[in-house]
Motif scaffolding. Structure first.
Motif, PDB file in Angstrom:
ATOM      1  N   LEU A   1       1.448  10.015 -62.077  1.00 54.38           N
ATOM      2  CA  LEU A   1       2.282   9.548 -60.970  1.00 54.38           C
ATOM      3  C   LEU A   1       3.380  10.550 -60.629  1.00 54.38           C
ATOM      4  O   LEU A   1       3.770  10.670 -59.465  1.00 54.38           O
ATOM      5  CB  LEU A   1       2.877   8.175 -61.298  1.00 54.38           C
ATOM      6  CG  LEU A   1       1.866   7.029 -61.333  1.00 54.38           C
ATOM      7  CD1 LEU A   1       2.515   5.764 -61.860  1.00 54.38           C
ATOM      8  CD2 LEU A   1       1.226   6.800 -59.969  1.00 54.38           C
TER       9      LEU A   1
ATOM     10  N   ASN B   1      11.666   5.950 -58.502  1.00 56.99           N
ATOM     11  CA  ASN B   1      11.732   4.615 -59.084  1.00 56.99           C
ATOM     12  C   ASN B   1      12.643   4.661 -60.303  1.00 56.99           C
ATOM     13  O   ASN B   1      13.255   5.682 -60.588  1.00 56.99           O
ATOM     14  CB  ASN B   1      10.330   4.088 -59.412  1.00 56.99           C
ATOM     15  CG  ASN B   1       9.689   4.753 -60.602  1.00 56.99           C
ATOM     16  OD1 ASN B   1      10.272   5.605 -61.261  1.00 56.99           O
ATOM     17  ND2 ASN B   1       8.459   4.378 -60.884  1.00 56.99           N
TER      18      ASN B   1
ATOM     19  N   CYS C   1       8.042   8.369 -55.571  1.00 54.97           N
ATOM     20  CA  CYS C   1       7.141   7.425 -54.910  1.00 54.97           C
ATOM     21  C   CYS C   1       6.991   7.821 -53.452  1.00 54.97           C
ATOM     22  O   CYS C   1       7.986   7.929 -52.729  1.00 54.97           O
ATOM     23  CB  CYS C   1       7.698   6.003 -54.977  1.00 54.97           C
ATOM     24  SG  CYS C   1       7.957   5.409 -56.627  1.00 54.97           S
TER      25      CYS C   1
ATOM     26  N   ILE D   1      10.229   8.549 -61.250  1.00 51.49           N
ATOM     27  CA  ILE D   1       8.948   8.961 -60.690  1.00 51.49           C
ATOM     28  C   ILE D   1       9.046   8.937 -59.175  1.00 51.49           C
ATOM     29  O   ILE D   1       9.496   7.958 -58.580  1.00 51.49           O
ATOM     30  CB  ILE D   1       7.816   8.041 -61.189  1.00 51.49           C
ATOM     31  CG1 ILE D   1       7.661   8.227 -62.697  1.00 51.49           C
ATOM     32  CG2 ILE D   1       6.522   8.315 -60.458  1.00 51.49           C
ATOM     33  CD1 ILE D   1       6.739   7.242 -63.342  1.00 51.49           C
TER      34      ILE D   1
ATOM     35  N   ASN E   1       4.244   0.969 -59.802  1.00 47.47           N
ATOM     36  CA  ASN E   1       4.891   1.859 -60.772  1.00 47.47           C
ATOM     37  C   ASN E   1       5.394   1.163 -62.025  1.00 47.47           C
ATOM     38  O   ASN E   1       6.190   1.714 -62.766  1.00 47.47           O
ATOM     39  CB  ASN E   1       6.014   2.668 -60.117  1.00 47.47           C
ATOM     40  CG  ASN E   1       5.454   3.670 -59.137  1.00 47.47           C
ATOM     41  OD1 ASN E   1       4.531   4.409 -59.472  1.00 47.47           O
ATOM     42  ND2 ASN E   1       5.978   3.673 -57.932  1.00 47.47           N
TER      43      ASN E   1
ATOM     44  N   TYR F   1       1.847   7.857 -66.220  1.00 43.19           N
ATOM     45  CA  TYR F   1       3.132   8.254 -65.654  1.00 43.19           C
ATOM     46  C   TYR F   1       3.214   9.752 -65.394  1.00 43.19           C
ATOM     47  O   TYR F   1       3.871  10.181 -64.442  1.00 43.19           O
ATOM     48  CB  TYR F   1       4.286   7.744 -66.521  1.00 43.19           C
ATOM     49  CG  TYR F   1       4.494   6.260 -66.330  1.00 43.19           C
ATOM     50  CD1 TYR F   1       5.104   5.765 -65.180  1.00 43.19           C
ATOM     51  CD2 TYR F   1       4.036   5.348 -67.268  1.00 43.19           C
ATOM     52  CE1 TYR F   1       5.268   4.404 -64.981  1.00 43.19           C
ATOM     53  CE2 TYR F   1       4.203   3.980 -67.084  1.00 43.19           C
ATOM     54  CZ  TYR F   1       4.812   3.517 -65.944  1.00 43.19           C
ATOM     55  OH  TYR F   1       4.970   2.169 -65.746  1.00 43.19           O
TER      56      TYR F   1
ATOM     57  N   ASP G   1       3.780   2.866 -53.178  1.00 47.68           N
ATOM     58  CA  ASP G   1       4.589   2.028 -54.056  1.00 47.68           C
ATOM     59  C   ASP G   1       3.779   0.924 -54.712  1.00 47.68           C
ATOM     60  O   ASP G   1       4.121   0.474 -55.789  1.00 47.68           O
ATOM     61  CB  ASP G   1       5.737   1.399 -53.284  1.00 47.68           C
ATOM     62  CG  ASP G   1       6.769   2.426 -52.875  1.00 47.68           C
ATOM     63  OD1 ASP G   1       7.883   2.016 -52.593  1.00 47.68           O
ATOM     64  OD2 ASP G   1       6.459   3.624 -52.850  1.00 47.68           O
TER      65      ASP G   1
END
Length: 186
Positions: free
Chosen positions: A174, A6, A12, A10, A39, A171, A17
């Protein structure tokens, strides 16, 4: 298996998503939190309590849990990630934090994925580093790449440290979600 990156870099995975994630930096006095959808940071804040306002510690813990229950229901959260910590010097503080995490676990019992991550783990993941990462480096990254909440404030009414930490937890999680879920601490 992966869609790519993204805008924050990050990774995905397909189907991930549109995850709605609640990230929490738990504390009995000031728990930072944020909501991530697709995200993107869509909400952040803190749940602050003062010992004087509650008859007992358990009332205070229930109050915090009730607020997080409302937040999770309002945003239809799919996953929760909470910062966990090794408890060192102050056993009483450590016990209260563990009680809070336990209360939150019960609060989120119907959410399929509730995970925990140590500060060192999410900080390394957030900044893609294999060495220790300072809190100031995390704040600088968040301010430059996600949201600028102003200078880091660790105390007082304008305290924003807990919010920065929750955003970093989200984050960082993720970035390394699969590994964190696989190696969950609890």
């Amino acid at each position: 298996m992966y869609n790519g990156l993204n805008k924050l870099g990050i990774i995905c995975r397909k189907g991930d998503d549109f995850i709605i994630l609640l990230a929490i930096d738990p504390s009995i006095s000031s728990s930072g939190y944020c909501i991530i959808k697709d995200n993107e940071l869509i909400k952040y804040g803190k749940v602050s309590t003062n010992k004087k306002d509650f008859k007992s510690e358990d009332d205070r813990l229930n109050h915090i849990s009730n607020i997080f229950s409302k937040i999770a229901n309002e945003y239809k959260v799919d996953e929760v990630i909470m910062e966990s910590q090794f408890i060192g010097g102050n056993a009483k503080t450590g016990m209260v934090l563990k009680k809070l995490i336990g209360a939150l676990c019960r609060t989120f019992k119907d959410i399929p994925h509730v995970s925990y991550v140590l500060p060192s783990q999410w900080r390394k993941s957030l900044l893609h580093k294999n060495k220790a990462v300072k809190k100031e480096d995390v704040v600088e990254y968040i301010r430059n790449n996600i949201i600028d909440l102003g200078e880091l404030k660790s105390t007082g009414v304008k305290k924003n440290e807990d919010i920065y930490e929750s955003i970093g937890v989200a984050y960082g999680y993720l970035n390394d979600r699969e590994n964190i879920i696989k190696n969950n601490l609890y």
